[in-house]
Design a protein around this motif. Sequence first.
Motif, PDB file in Angstrom:
ATOM      1  N   ILE A  80       0.195   4.905   8.131  1.00 50.65           N
ATOM      2  CA  ILE A  80      -0.560   4.595   6.907  1.00 50.65           C
ATOM      3  C   ILE A  80      -1.901   3.930   7.240  1.00 50.65           C
ATOM      4  N   CYS A  81      -1.853   2.958   8.152  1.00 50.67           N
ATOM      5  CA  CYS A  81      -3.040   2.146   8.431  1.00 50.67           C
ATOM      6  C   CYS A  81      -4.102   2.921   9.210  1.00 50.67           C
ATOM      7  N   ILE A  93       0.837  -1.191   0.000  1.00 55.89           N
ATOM      8  CA  ILE A  93       0.000   0.000   0.000  1.00 55.89           C
ATOM      9  C   ILE A  93       0.885   1.260   0.000  1.00 55.89           C
ATOM     10  N   CYS A 136      -7.650   3.893   8.192  1.00 59.22           N
ATOM     11  CA  CYS A 136      -8.706   2.884   8.050  1.00 59.22           C
ATOM     12  C   CYS A 136      -8.791   1.889   9.210  1.00 59.22           C
ATOM     13  N   HIS A 137      -7.677   1.590   9.872  1.00 62.72           N
ATOM     14  CA  HIS A 137      -7.692   0.563  10.924  1.00 62.72           C
ATOM     15  C   HIS A 137      -7.134   1.083  12.250  1.00 62.72           C
ATOM     16  N   TRP A 156     -12.117  -1.559  12.005  1.00 66.08           N
ATOM     17  CA  TRP A 156     -12.352  -0.320  11.237  1.00 66.08           C
ATOM     18  C   TRP A 156     -12.265   0.924  12.120  1.00 66.08           C
ATOM     19  N   VAL A 216      -7.661  -3.357  -1.989  1.00 63.30           N
ATOM     20  CA  VAL A 216      -7.444  -2.019  -1.427  1.00 63.30           C
ATOM     21  C   VAL A 216      -5.986  -1.724  -1.043  1.00 63.30           C
ATOM     22  N   HIS A 217      -5.219  -2.801  -0.728  1.00 64.51           N
ATOM     23  CA  HIS A 217      -3.825  -2.584  -0.300  1.00 64.51           C
ATOM     24  C   HIS A 217      -2.796  -2.778  -1.403  1.00 64.51           C
TER      25      HIS A 217
HETATM   26  C1  HEC Z   1      -7.806   3.100   2.608  1.00 62.40           C
HETATM   27  C2  HEC Z   1      -8.222   2.225   3.685  1.00 62.40           C
HETATM   28  C3  HEC Z   1      -7.248   1.188   4.164  1.00 62.40           C
HETATM   29  C4  HEC Z   1      -5.937   1.350   4.544  1.00 62.40           C
HETATM   30  C5  HEC Z   1      -5.131   2.635   4.546  1.00 62.40           C
HETATM   31  C6  HEC Z   1      -5.494   0.069   5.021  1.00 62.40           C
HETATM   32  N1  HEC Z   1      -6.505  -0.851   4.910  1.00 62.40           N
HETATM   33 FE1  HEC Z   1      -6.455  -2.778   5.516  1.00 62.40          FE
HETATM   34  N2  HEC Z   1      -8.384  -3.057   4.872  1.00 62.40           N
HETATM   35  C7  HEC Z   1      -9.161  -2.077   4.340  1.00 62.40           C
HETATM   36  C8  HEC Z   1     -10.457  -2.643   3.972  1.00 62.40           C
HETATM   37  C9  HEC Z   1     -11.618  -1.896   3.354  1.00 62.40           C
HETATM   38  C10 HEC Z   1     -10.394  -4.001   4.324  1.00 62.40           C
HETATM   39  C11 HEC Z   1     -11.497  -5.050   4.138  1.00 62.40           C
HETATM   40  C12 HEC Z   1     -11.706  -5.353   2.690  1.00 62.40           C
HETATM   41  C13 HEC Z   1     -10.753  -6.291   2.078  1.00 62.40           C
HETATM   42  O1  HEC Z   1     -10.166  -7.133   2.772  1.00 62.40           O
HETATM   43  O2  HEC Z   1     -10.594  -6.187   0.858  1.00 62.40           O
HETATM   44  C14 HEC Z   1      -9.082  -4.228   4.901  1.00 62.40           C
HETATM   45  C15 HEC Z   1      -8.636  -5.450   5.396  1.00 62.40           C
HETATM   46  C16 HEC Z   1      -7.435  -5.640   6.032  1.00 62.40           C
HETATM   47  C17 HEC Z   1      -7.004  -6.892   6.595  1.00 62.40           C
HETATM   48  C18 HEC Z   1      -7.804  -8.186   6.624  1.00 62.40           C
HETATM   49  C19 HEC Z   1      -7.966  -8.799   5.274  1.00 62.40           C
HETATM   50  C20 HEC Z   1      -6.671  -8.983   4.554  1.00 62.40           C
HETATM   51  O3  HEC Z   1      -6.494  -8.372   3.485  1.00 62.40           O
HETATM   52  O4  HEC Z   1      -5.766  -9.675   5.070  1.00 62.40           O
HETATM   53  C21 HEC Z   1      -5.745  -6.684   7.111  1.00 62.40           C
HETATM   54  C22 HEC Z   1      -4.881  -7.691   7.815  1.00 62.40           C
HETATM   55  C23 HEC Z   1      -5.403  -5.290   6.854  1.00 62.40           C
HETATM   56  N3  HEC Z   1      -6.441  -4.693   6.189  1.00 62.40           N
HETATM   57  C24 HEC Z   1      -4.211  -4.699   7.237  1.00 62.40           C
HETATM   58  C25 HEC Z   1      -3.835  -3.401   6.905  1.00 62.40           C
HETATM   59  C26 HEC Z   1      -2.553  -2.803   7.291  1.00 62.40           C
HETATM   60  C27 HEC Z   1      -1.491  -3.493   8.098  1.00 62.40           C
HETATM   61  C28 HEC Z   1      -2.550  -1.530   6.795  1.00 62.40           C
HETATM   62  C29 HEC Z   1      -1.443  -0.500   6.845  1.00 62.40           C
HETATM   63  C30 HEC Z   1      -0.134  -0.913   6.349  1.00 62.40           C
HETATM   64  C31 HEC Z   1      -3.825  -1.343   6.117  1.00 62.40           C
HETATM   65  N4  HEC Z   1      -4.558  -2.493   6.194  1.00 62.40           N
HETATM   66  C32 HEC Z   1      -4.219  -0.169   5.521  1.00 62.40           C
HETATM   67  C33 HEC Z   1      -8.831  -0.768   4.147  1.00 62.40           C
HETATM   68  C34 HEC Z   1      -7.584  -0.206   4.397  1.00 62.40           C
END
Ligand code: HEC
Length: 232
Positions: free
Chosen positions: A50-51, A26, A54-55, A67, A207-208
Amino acid sequence: MRSEARIGLAVVMLMAAVGTASALSIKNSKHDLSKDATGVTYQATNTDQICVFCHTPHNAVQNIPLWNRTNPTASNFTLYSSSSMNNKPVKSGFTADSISLFCMSCHDGATGLGSAVHNDPNGTPITMDASGSVISGDANLTTDLQDDHPVNFLVTAADISADGNLGSLDTATNPPTMKTADVSKGLPLFKSGRGDTTLECGSCHAVHDNTNAPFLRTTMAGSKLCLGCHKK
Ligand code: HEC
Ligand code: HEC
Ligand code: HEC
Ligand code: HEC
């Protein structure tokens, strides 16, 4: 070549292959809104995380997927529907747990990009730079999604077979997936209030990972993504 050398070469080649496969990130994609991101449109002025946009690791607003944003009102959206769909379309409103609604907490063009609930650093609200605090232009899908591919509807084996031109449903995988012979990897379906196999933005988008821009699950070359679910 001696066999040890051959094995050595095979290991190096395998490592190179794994390296390519895990290149996804990402970081510095348009979903990296941190202040240090390069080549992005929108970014913060006061956080290099970064995260956080959203998280959150604790006290998530919605448990899955931990979320950290307040979503827009689910009932305010209008979705695609047509009489020729076999899987039942839903004309008005998302379910509150829809992954698609989560995307719309930025892509509605109204909710503040920096409005994460638990903020970094130390609770200071995130501020965005001069590029703007809400999305404008093509990536602003608004609350009217009647002109967008249907999302947040339940896909069932019975309705797939009634349609006759859709890939098969595999509920044995985690998450459940849909696929045709045109793709090697199934496209994911999600859980929502409508059931365990709903099609959401995340069925087509990763998304990532912007390897297949714009954040697609597979390439659009030859319309492969579409042919991954539709037999046309
Ligand atoms: C712009 C929004 C956004 C950002 C920024 C983001 N995420 Fe996510 N993430 C999501 C969404 C929406 C989902 C659920 C949808 C999907 O899994 O496609 C998700 C799902 C996940 C999941 C569970 C499903 C999977 O893909 O394994 C993990 C673990 C995760 N994110 C980790 C991270 C981490 C670590 C970061 C930062 C480095 C991050 N995300 C940044 C939006 C985001
Ligand atoms: C993850 C699977 C999946 C992918 C990928 C996908 N679709 Fe769909 N699409 C569906 C399903 C399921 C329906 C509902 C069809 C039905 O029940 O009749 C649908 C519905 C549609 C409809 C509306 C049909 C109607 O009867 O009104 C169109 C048009 C469409 N898709 C085009 C596309 C295009 C173009 C692409 C590529 C950009 C694409 N789809 C990618 C699963 C997918
Ligand atoms: C924290 C806010 C946020 C969330 C949540 C979010 N996005 Fe985005 N997204 C953005 C921003 C900002 C852009 C860049 C828009 C621009 O440059 O015009 C973007 C761009 C995109 C693009 C276009 C990329 C390109 O290269 O043009 C896609 C596709 C996309 N997002 C899909 C999604 C999907 C699918 C979800 C949910 C799984 C999601 N986004 C969730 C903020 C978000
Ligand atoms: C059926 C597959 C599919 C679904 C479902 C889907 N998208 Fe897309 N999306 C695409 C494709 C393919 C593109 C690239 C279109 C192009 O480049 O012509 C795209 C482009 C985009 C863009 C870039 C702006 C634009 O108009 O090109 C954004 C933002 C986006 N999608 C967000 C979303 C969000 C948010 C959702 C859920 C509400 C969603 N998408 C659901 C396939 C899908």
